[in-house]
Design a protein around this motif. Sequence first.
Motif, short mmCIF file in Angstrom:
data_model
loop_
_atom_site.label_atom_id
_atom_site.label_comp_id
_atom_site.label_asym_id
_atom_site.label_seq_id
_atom_site.Cartn_x
_atom_site.Cartn_y
_atom_site.Cartn_z
N ASP A 160 0.86 -1.18 0.00
CA ASP A 160 0.00 0.00 0.00
C ASP A 160 0.90 1.24 0.00
O ASP A 160 1.35 1.70 1.04
CB ASP A 160 -0.90 -0.07 1.25
N LEU A 161 1.14 1.77 -1.20
CA LEU A 161 2.12 2.84 -1.33
C LEU A 161 1.68 4.11 -0.61
O LEU A 161 2.50 4.80 0.00
CB LEU A 161 2.39 3.12 -2.81
N GLY A 162 0.39 4.42 -0.66
CA GLY A 162 -0.12 5.60 0.03
C GLY A 162 0.12 5.51 1.53
O GLY A 162 0.56 6.47 2.17
N SER B 253 2.39 3.63 3.01
CA SER B 253 3.83 3.68 3.28
C SER B 253 4.28 5.13 3.41
O SER B 253 5.06 5.48 4.30
CB SER B 253 4.63 2.99 2.17
#
Lengths: 233, 233
Positions: B194-196, B198
């Motif tokens: 979940d890049l957001g 992170s």
Amino acid sequence: MAGTPRIPRPTAARVSLYLRELERRLERGESTIRSRELGHCLGLTDTQVRKDLGHIGHLGFPGVGYRIEDLIARLRFLSGTDRGWRAAVVGVGNIGRALLSYDRFESEGFRIVAAFDSDPEKIGRHVGTHEILPMERLGELVRERGIRIAIVTTPPAAAQDAADALVEAGISGILNFAPCRLEVPPSVVSTEVDLGMSLLQLALQVRLVNGELLEIEEDPARSGPVRARSIRR
Amino acid sequence: MAGTPRIPRPTAARVSLYLRELERRLERGESTIRSRELGHCLGLTDTQVRKDLGHIGHLGFPGVGYRIEDLIARLRFLSGTDRGWRAAVVGVGNIGRALLSYDRFESEGFRIVAAFDSDPEKIGRHVGTHEILPMERLGELVRERGIRIAIVTTPPAAAQDAADALVEAGISGILNFAPCRLEVPPSVVSTEVDLGMSLLQLALQVRLVNGELLEIEEDPARSGPVRARSIRR
């Protein structure tokens, strides 16, 4: 709330966990949640959830639970994503290019306002609306554009140089996609997104689920399995 | 070792942590490491490290410590990355394209052997050496090519359909880049990148380091901060 918010570090580490779950529920049209239910779906105890949400600064209502919208607003406030963070991408390869086009960062409270690369071939080209800028302009643009966070997507061999330049330019946080740990001063935070290790952890779980590895219970009273105990290190 | 390896789940969750650190050290030319040193740089206690490595199946040598190369081989064996996992990418947008070109998966023990998309415009095109294939061929190719793991990089709205098709095709594990939780049967493992979130966790740490949030100690004897304790939920 007056003054600077105070939060224990373990609670801070769970903020994204709470936020993602609460946003999912809000999207489904839910408006309140009880600590037990929230804990159950996140693998946390009821007590832990009440403790965390107390630290986060919200009280539940007896018989009702927590108001999801209030909690989300509070978590966004604590993380500063309600005001927006300005970020730069350093290293415009495949991953960097994908992140520059990733349309969800904005709604998460992050705005990519600059893209840098050290390759003269790439300077001046565009990825979407982003012009690729030379590393030499890093310091100037970090100040001008109020950039506090950088996403490093250089090849591993170039990542430390990029980090050094970012620290020099006054950046506060680095999200590092290179599979190496960056040396940064204590005033700068560096965390990693390690795609290879994410796959490896998935592979391990697949093996556990399929009985290729057997799960055993740890004996908390012992310092290790029997055969390892007689050796002093 | 005879039989199926046995490992506690918390130890399994730390395998990638150990592996990455040990590989870094091997690369720097180190050949042995003591549990204390390994624990120190990973934020684990000496006891925890000895316990984990005991479970992993390695004994240290008195006065010497652990042989790094042996430990790496054992961790690679447990994760099955020494024999190679075959993976597919589902959803060839920006992130999917970047992962298809990501050259480190192979050396990590993962080989991407197929790329799928549901967009007829994309079918038949190539990303590097990968031809983009239609979702209809998923079941056939999962069997033929021995694919056990899939990386889902579709838009969020298409992720559950992709997961359903993957489960139907007999996949064992899904690494999901869409910011939503996928519904899969218990025999299938699904984890998220979940890049957001992170970035959000990085932002929180930046605020803590910069005093925009203050870190407080948790009082383990209490169930929560005083003002939250009188309310029953």
